[in-house]
Design an enzyme around this catalytic site. Structure first.
Site, PDB file in Angstrom:
ATOM      1  N   SER A  50       0.574  -1.063  -0.162  1.00 29.09           N
ATOM      2  CA  SER A  50       0.510   0.044   0.176  1.00 29.09           C
ATOM      3  C   SER A  50       0.766   1.116  -0.011  1.00 29.09           C
ATOM      4  O   SER A  50       1.839   1.264   1.180  1.00 29.09           O
ATOM      5  CB  SER A  50      -1.004   0.337   1.192  1.00 29.09           C
ATOM      6  OG  SER A  50      -1.037   1.346   1.295  1.00 29.09           O
ATOM      7  N   HIS A  59      -1.565  -1.646  -4.754  1.00 27.90           N
ATOM      8  CA  HIS A  59      -2.147  -0.921  -3.522  1.00 27.90           C
ATOM      9  C   HIS A  59      -2.788   0.522  -3.930  1.00 27.90           C
ATOM     10  O   HIS A  59      -1.233   0.964  -2.433  1.00 27.90           O
ATOM     11  CB  HIS A  59      -2.516  -1.785  -2.565  1.00 27.90           C
ATOM     12  CG  HIS A  59      -4.111  -1.614  -1.633  1.00 27.90           C
ATOM     13  ND1 HIS A  59      -4.695  -2.778  -1.821  1.00 27.90           N
ATOM     14  CD2 HIS A  59      -4.308  -0.832  -0.629  1.00 27.90           C
ATOM     15  CE1 HIS A  59      -5.551  -2.321  -1.612  1.00 27.90           C
ATOM     16  NE2 HIS A  59      -5.875  -0.927  -0.939  1.00 27.90           N
ATOM     17  N   ASP A 107      -4.526   3.501  -1.974  1.00 28.88           N
ATOM     18  CA  ASP A 107      -5.552   4.020  -0.965  1.00 28.88           C
ATOM     19  C   ASP A 107      -6.164   5.510  -1.613  1.00 28.88           C
ATOM     20  O   ASP A 107      -5.404   6.449  -1.658  1.00 28.88           O
ATOM     21  CB  ASP A 107      -5.263   3.889   0.112  1.00 28.88           C
ATOM     22  CG  ASP A 107      -4.964   1.873   0.678  1.00 28.88           C
ATOM     23  OD1 ASP A 107      -5.976   1.285   0.546  1.00 28.88           O
ATOM     24  OD2 ASP A 107      -3.895   2.317   1.555  1.00 28.88           O
ATOM     25  N   MET A 148      -8.716   8.225  -0.484  1.00 29.34           N
ATOM     26  CA  MET A 148      -9.451   8.444   0.654  1.00 29.34           C
ATOM     27  C   MET A 148     -10.287   9.738   0.364  1.00 29.34           C
ATOM     28  O   MET A 148      -9.292  10.929   0.090  1.00 29.34           O
ATOM     29  CB  MET A 148      -8.947   8.198   1.946  1.00 29.34           C
ATOM     30  CG  MET A 148      -8.197   7.676   2.570  1.00 29.34           C
ATOM     31  SD  MET A 148      -7.379   7.399   3.911  1.00 29.34           S
ATOM     32  CE  MET A 148      -5.679   5.510   3.846  1.00 29.34           C
ATOM     33  N   HIS A 198      -8.373   1.067  -4.393  1.00 35.28           N
ATOM     34  CA  HIS A 198      -9.899   0.776  -3.555  1.00 35.28           C
ATOM     35  C   HIS A 198      -9.702   2.119  -2.771  1.00 35.28           C
ATOM     36  O   HIS A 198      -9.453   3.836  -2.132  1.00 35.28           O
ATOM     37  CB  HIS A 198      -8.653   0.677  -1.954  1.00 35.28           C
ATOM     38  CG  HIS A 198      -9.233   0.342  -0.913  1.00 35.28           C
ATOM     39  ND1 HIS A 198      -9.128   0.158   0.685  1.00 35.28           N
ATOM     40  CD2 HIS A 198     -10.818   0.094  -0.277  1.00 35.28           C
ATOM     41  CE1 HIS A 198      -9.660  -0.207   1.653  1.00 35.28           C
ATOM     42  NE2 HIS A 198     -10.998   0.020   0.610  1.00 35.28           N
ATOM     43  N   MET A 200     -11.815   4.961  -1.252  1.00 29.78           N
ATOM     44  CA  MET A 200     -12.602   4.864   0.740  1.00 29.78           C
ATOM     45  C   MET A 200     -13.440   6.052   0.505  1.00 29.78           C
ATOM     46  O   MET A 200     -12.750   7.129   0.546  1.00 29.78           O
ATOM     47  CB  MET A 200     -11.575   4.533   1.334  1.00 29.78           C
ATOM     48  CG  MET A 200     -11.314   3.446   1.975  1.00 29.78           C
ATOM     49  SD  MET A 200      -9.818   3.529   3.037  1.00 29.78           S
ATOM     50  CE  MET A 200      -8.257   3.147   1.879  1.00 29.78           C
ATOM     51  N   MET A 208     -10.974  -6.071   5.360  1.00 29.16           N
ATOM     52  CA  MET A 208     -10.525  -5.050   6.059  1.00 29.16           C
ATOM     53  C   MET A 208     -10.238  -5.538   7.372  1.00 29.16           C
ATOM     54  O   MET A 208     -11.081  -5.340   8.363  1.00 29.16           O
ATOM     55  CB  MET A 208     -11.437  -3.466   6.811  1.00 29.16           C
ATOM     56  CG  MET A 208     -11.906  -2.851   5.439  1.00 29.16           C
ATOM     57  SD  MET A 208     -10.229  -2.299   4.047  1.00 29.16           S
ATOM     58  CE  MET A 208      -9.686  -1.122   5.445  1.00 29.16           C
ATOM     59  N   GLY A 214      -8.973   4.244   6.994  1.00 26.33           N
ATOM     60  CA  GLY A 214      -8.296   5.516   7.693  1.00 26.33           C
ATOM     61  C   GLY A 214      -7.389   6.536   7.337  1.00 26.33           C
ATOM     62  O   GLY A 214      -6.416   6.877   6.996  1.00 26.33           O
ATOM     63  N   PHE A 215      -6.227   5.608   7.635  1.00 20.34           N
ATOM     64  CA  PHE A 215      -4.771   5.159   8.262  1.00 20.34           C
ATOM     65  C   PHE A 215      -3.767   4.637   8.058  1.00 20.34           C
ATOM     66  O   PHE A 215      -4.978   3.162   8.631  1.00 20.34           O
ATOM     67  CB  PHE A 215      -5.102   6.205  10.410  1.00 20.34           C
ATOM     68  CG  PHE A 215      -5.542   7.315   9.782  1.00 20.34           C
ATOM     69  CD1 PHE A 215      -5.231   8.471   9.329  1.00 20.34           C
ATOM     70  CD2 PHE A 215      -7.157   7.389  10.605  1.00 20.34           C
ATOM     71  CE1 PHE A 215      -5.535   9.708   9.607  1.00 20.34           C
ATOM     72  CE2 PHE A 215      -7.444   8.429  10.864  1.00 20.34           C
ATOM     73  CZ  PHE A 215      -7.309   9.572  10.540  1.00 20.34           C
ATOM     74  N   GLY A 216      -2.933   4.509   7.939  1.00 28.71           N
ATOM     75  CA  GLY A 216      -1.984   3.584   7.779  1.00 28.71           C
ATOM     76  C   GLY A 216      -1.190   2.813   9.229  1.00 28.71           C
ATOM     77  O   GLY A 216      -1.923   4.024   9.907  1.00 28.71           O
ATOM     78  N   GLY A 217      -0.505   2.099   9.260  1.00 27.03           N
ATOM     79  CA  GLY A 217      -0.137   1.380  10.773  1.00 27.03           C
ATOM     80  C   GLY A 217      -0.775   1.526  11.771  1.00 27.03           C
ATOM     81  O   GLY A 217      -0.547   1.207  13.409  1.00 27.03           O
ATOM     82  N   ASP A 264      -6.349  -6.139   4.002  1.00 32.90           N
ATOM     83  CA  ASP A 264      -5.961  -5.137   4.366  1.00 32.90           C
ATOM     84  C   ASP A 264      -6.085  -4.983   5.637  1.00 32.90           C
ATOM     85  O   ASP A 264      -7.331  -4.358   5.743  1.00 32.90           O
ATOM     86  CB  ASP A 264      -6.718  -4.061   3.366  1.00 32.90           C
ATOM     87  CG  ASP A 264      -5.932  -2.579   3.091  1.00 32.90           C
ATOM     88  OD1 ASP A 264      -4.828  -2.742   3.822  1.00 32.90           O
ATOM     89  OD2 ASP A 264      -6.085  -1.961   2.608  1.00 32.90           O
ATOM     90  N   GLY A 265      -4.699  -4.238   5.864  1.00 35.71           N
ATOM     91  CA  GLY A 265      -4.835  -3.966   8.086  1.00 35.71           C
ATOM     92  C   GLY A 265      -4.044  -4.150   8.650  1.00 35.71           C
ATOM     93  O   GLY A 265      -4.432  -5.464   8.766  1.00 35.71           O
ATOM     94  N   GLY A 266      -3.069  -3.725   8.755  1.00 35.90           N
ATOM     95  CA  GLY A 266      -2.200  -4.657   9.918  1.00 35.90           C
ATOM     96  C   GLY A 266      -1.138  -5.976   9.409  1.00 35.90           C
ATOM     97  O   GLY A 266      -1.083  -6.463  10.481  1.00 35.90           O
ATOM     98  N   GLY A 318       1.331  -2.091   4.041  1.00 36.96           N
ATOM     99  CA  GLY A 318       2.272  -0.493   3.858  1.00 36.96           C
ATOM    100  C   GLY A 318       3.027  -0.187   5.226  1.00 36.96           C
ATOM    101  O   GLY A 318       4.275  -0.895   3.913  1.00 36.96           O
ATOM    102  N   SER A 319       2.946   0.191   5.943  1.00 34.52           N
ATOM    103  CA  SER A 319       3.651   0.190   7.021  1.00 34.52           C
ATOM    104  C   SER A 319       4.892  -1.010   7.185  1.00 34.52           C
ATOM    105  O   SER A 319       6.061  -0.427   7.307  1.00 34.52           O
ATOM    106  CB  SER A 319       3.212   0.744   8.170  1.00 34.52           C
ATOM    107  OG  SER A 319       2.332  -0.240   9.336  1.00 34.52           O
TER     108      SER A 319
END
Length: 218
Positions: free
Chosen positions: A7, A32, A34, A36, A65, A67, A136, A141-144, A174-176, A196-197
């Site tokens: 991401s 990917h 994102d 927003m 994606h 959002m 999800m 809304g936010f990375g990390g 997607d997420g973490g 991502g992160s």
């Protein structure tokens, strides 16, 4: 084959082209993106012009994606910008079936995303119309953010639904996603892993991606 989709939300935007080429050279499968709008999620990122710029650099498909609220209004613009996959949120449109077919009409592949609190039941009637289902595992809304462990049963249920109703649909998460949890997520039946992160904030992109690939192919 399991797919890795970095991401760019966590990339260095001052050198975005270099960042994309670096992860491509490390062997990822999708980029990917994102998008927003500051309404559907509490953050604002990029629009079609940036996607078009990314398309000039990327040599692999763009997994875009959305959002955003009322995604139907922007599907054509993101398709024209070069999106290969366009994913809309089930929560963001009152006419999900129509949005999916608008995506299909552009020639892009169609995805549907579900927030953590959204049950799978709402997409049972359209699972055969999509190419990708995105679960999800953080609130968007936010990375990390930290992976929500309670999403694992939902991922397994999504895998069962796809296998029963439309086996060609890709299951994306997607997420973490990190090196510490990617194996248990793989075991839940996921096809595409957005990270991502854990990639872009690591000291060595290539090494991180290599380790992820080793786990996914193990």
């Amino acid at each position: 084959m399991k797919k890795i989709a970095p991401s760019i939300l966590s990339a260095d935007f001052s050198r975005l082209g270099e960042e994309i080429l670096a992860v491509e050279d490390a062997g990822v499968d999708l980029i990917h993106v994102d998008v927003m709008d500051g309404h559907f999620v509490p953050n604002i990122t990029i629009g079609p012009p940036v996607v078009a710029s990314i398309k000039k650099t990327a040599r692999i498909p763009l997994d875009v994606h959305l959002m955003i609220e009322a995604p139907d209004r922007y599907i054509r613009s993101f398709a024209d910008a070069g999106s290969d996959i366009i994913t809309v949120h089930a929560e963001a449109t009152s006419h999900l079936h129509r949005a999916i077919h608008l995506i299909r009409e552009t020639g892009a592949k169609a995805g549907v995303a579900l927030n953590p609190a959204t049950p799978l039941a709402g997409i049972e009637q359209i699972i055969g119309d999509i190419d990708l289902l995105l679960i999800m595992t953080v609130n968007p809304g936010f990375g990390g953010q930290k992976f929500i462990e309670s999403m694992l049963p939902k991922i397994r249920a999504a895998r069962d639904m796809i296998d029963r109703a439309s086996p060609d649909v890709l299951l994306e998460v997607d997420g973490g996603i990190t090196l510490q949890n990617i194996e248990v997520v793989k075991e839940a039946g996921v096809d595409v892993f957005v990270a991502g992160s854990s990639i872009f904030l690591s000291e060595n992109y290539g090494q991180t991606i290599k380790e992820m690939r080793t786990i996914l192919e193990g």
